[in-house]
Design an enzyme around this catalytic site. Structure first.
Site, PDB file in Angstrom:
ATOM      1  N   LEU A   3    -126.244  22.857  20.649  1.00 55.86           N
ATOM      2  CA  LEU A   3    -125.665  23.329  21.915  1.00 55.86           C
ATOM      3  C   LEU A   3    -126.243  22.646  23.145  1.00 55.86           C
ATOM      4  CD1 LEU A   3    -125.445  27.135  21.093  1.00 55.86           C
ATOM      5  CD2 LEU A   3    -123.653  25.381  20.932  1.00 55.86           C
ATOM      6  N   ASN A  42    -123.607  25.213   8.632  1.00 58.75           N
ATOM      7  CA  ASN A  42    -123.051  23.868   8.426  1.00 58.75           C
ATOM      8  C   ASN A  42    -124.097  22.940   7.826  1.00 58.75           C
ATOM      9  OD1 ASN A  42    -120.150  23.383   9.460  1.00 58.75           O
ATOM     10  ND2 ASN A  42    -121.015  24.756  10.959  1.00 58.75           N
ATOM     11  N   HIS A  66    -116.415  20.780  15.493  1.00 56.11           N
ATOM     12  CA  HIS A  66    -115.954  21.716  16.526  1.00 56.11           C
ATOM     13  C   HIS A  66    -114.997  22.713  15.874  1.00 56.11           C
ATOM     14  CE1 HIS A  66    -115.115  23.151  20.572  1.00 56.11           C
ATOM     15  NE2 HIS A  66    -113.853  23.229  20.208  1.00 56.11           N
ATOM     16  N   ILE A 116    -126.046  15.750  24.633  1.00 55.01           N
ATOM     17  CA  ILE A 116    -126.702  14.541  24.127  1.00 55.01           C
ATOM     18  C   ILE A 116    -126.810  13.550  25.285  1.00 55.01           C
ATOM     19  CG2 ILE A 116    -126.484  12.605  22.508  1.00 55.01           C
ATOM     20  CD1 ILE A 116    -127.030  15.279  21.153  1.00 55.01           C
ATOM     21  N   GLY A 129    -127.352  27.555  11.074  1.00 58.48           N
ATOM     22  CA  GLY A 129    -127.412  26.434  10.158  1.00 58.48           C
ATOM     23  C   GLY A 129    -126.533  26.517   8.934  1.00 58.48           C
ATOM     24  N   ASP A 169    -116.424  16.976  23.431  1.00 58.06           N
ATOM     25  CA  ASP A 169    -115.408  17.147  22.365  1.00 58.06           C
ATOM     26  C   ASP A 169    -114.243  16.172  22.528  1.00 58.06           C
ATOM     27  OD1 ASP A 169    -115.878  20.669  22.914  1.00 58.06           O
ATOM     28  OD2 ASP A 169    -116.959  19.356  21.521  1.00 58.06           O
ATOM     29  N   ASN A 196    -119.734  15.301  15.364  1.00 54.09           N
ATOM     30  CA  ASN A 196    -119.836  16.711  15.736  1.00 54.09           C
ATOM     31  C   ASN A 196    -118.764  17.510  15.013  1.00 54.09           C
ATOM     32  OD1 ASN A 196    -120.718  18.972  17.443  1.00 54.09           O
ATOM     33  ND2 ASN A 196    -118.758  18.722  18.480  1.00 54.09           N
TER      34      ASN A 196
HETATM   35  C1  GRF Z   1    -120.196  26.933  14.238  1.00 58.46           C
HETATM   36  O1  GRF Z   1    -119.253  27.868  14.699  1.00 58.46           O
HETATM   37  C2  GRF Z   1    -119.722  25.553  14.531  1.00 58.46           C
HETATM   38  O2  GRF Z   1    -118.331  25.406  14.475  1.00 58.46           O
HETATM   39  C3  GRF Z   1    -120.141  25.358  15.939  1.00 58.46           C
HETATM   40  O3  GRF Z   1    -121.362  26.075  16.089  1.00 58.46           O
HETATM   41  C4  GRF Z   1    -121.479  27.006  15.055  1.00 58.46           C
HETATM   42  C5  GRF Z   1    -122.675  26.601  14.240  1.00 58.46           C
HETATM   43  O4  GRF Z   1    -122.844  27.387  13.196  1.00 58.46           O
HETATM   44  N1  GRF Z   1    -120.320  23.968  16.207  1.00 58.46           N
HETATM   45  P1  GRF Z   1    -124.054  27.088  12.171  1.00 58.46           P
HETATM   46  O5  GRF Z   1    -125.326  27.008  12.991  1.00 58.46           O
HETATM   47  O6  GRF Z   1    -123.745  25.801  11.478  1.00 58.46           O
HETATM   48  O7  GRF Z   1    -124.036  28.269  11.251  1.00 58.46           O
END
Ligand code: GRF
Length: 196
Positions: A91, A14, A110, A94, A12, A151, A108
Site C-alpha cells: 500500500l 496473495n 489489483h 513505489i 499476505g 494502476d 501488481n
Molecule cells: C487484496 O485485496 C489485493 O487484491 C489487494 O490488497 C489485498 C491484499 O491482500 N492488492 P493480501 O495481503 O494478499 O491478503
C-alpha cells in the site's frame, strides 16, 4: 531461475498463493528471495518466516523523510538482485527511481477489472464497495506491470468474477481473492519465469 521479491502490507494471502504455487509446481523456474513489508505487524511477514524466506520490515516511520525511506527500500531490493518484484497488497507508493530501474519487472495485483475501480484511494475493500455501489454484475482481478501511474501499467492477465445478490464488500472481496487473485498472480509469475 527467476529471482522474485514480494512487497506486502497486510495478511499476505496473495503471497501465500505464490508460495503454495511454487511448492506445488504450478510456478516453475522461480524462487522468492525476500518479502518486504512497510508494516512490521503484517501477517505476510510471518508467512515468509514460516517458509524460511527473508522477511524484512522497511517502514517510512523509521526514516526522517520519504526520500530516506525510498533509498532504503531501493537499496534493499537491489541487494537481492531480483528479476521480478511483485506488489501483493503493498500500500505504499513505489518511488519513480525504482520504477525506472525495474521497468517492466514490477507487477501488481489489483482487485478489479482495470480500468474500472482503480486509481488513488481504490484499494482493498474500497474497490469492492465501489463495485457494489455501481451495481456491476461482473468484477474480477487484474495483474499489470507497474508504471508511474496508479494502476495504469500494461495489463498482463485478468479474471472475471460474478457479483451475487446480497454480496457484502467482504464476501465479494473473498470471492475475488479465491476465484481470481490467487489464480492469476501465480499464473502471471509462471508466464514471466518461463517467458510464456
Ligand atoms: C487484496 O485485496 C489485493 O487484491 C489487494 O490488497 C489485498 C491484499 O491482500 N492488492 P493480501 O495481503 O494478499 O491478503
Amino acid at each position: 531461475m527467476l529471482r522474485v521479491g514480494v512487497l506486502v502490507s497486510g495478511g499476505g494471502t496473495n503471497l501465500q498463493a505464490i508460495l503454495d504455487a511454487i511448492d506445488q509446481g504450478v510456478i516453475t523456474n522461480a524462487a522468492v528471495q525476500v518479502v518486504i513489508s512497510n508494516n512490521k505487524n503484517a501477517y505476510a511477514l510471518e508467512r515468509a518466516r514460516n517458509h524460511g524466506i527473508d522477511a524484512l520490515c522497511i517502514s517510512p516511520k523509521d526514516y526522517p523523510d520519504r526520500e530516506g525511506f525510498y533509498a532504503a527500500l531501493l537499496d534493499t531490493v537491489d541487494s537481492y538482485e531480483l528479476d521480478l518484484i511483485v506488489l501483493a497488497g503493498y500500500l505504499v507508493t513505489i518511488p519513480a527511481k525504482m520504477i525506472q530501474k525495474y521497468r517492466n519487472r514490477i507487477i501488481n495485483i489489483h482487485p478489479s477489472l482495470l480500468p474500472s475501480f482503480c486509481g488513488v484511494g481504490y484499494y482493498g475493500l474500497k474497490v469492492h464497495e465501489a463495485a457494489l455501489a455501481r451495481g456491476v454484475k461482473i468484477t474480477g482481478a487484474t495483474v499489470h506491470y507497474v508504471d508511474e501511474g496508479t494502476d495504469t501499467g500494461p495489463i498482463i492477465l485478468q479474471k472475471a468474477v460474478e457479483v451475487k445478490e446480497g454480496d457484502t464488500p467482504q464476501v465479494l472481496q473473498r470471492r475475488v481473492m479465491e476465484e481470481a487473485e490467487w489464480k492469476i498472480l501465480p499464473q502471471a509469475i509462471n508466464m514471466i519465469a518461463n517467458k510464456a
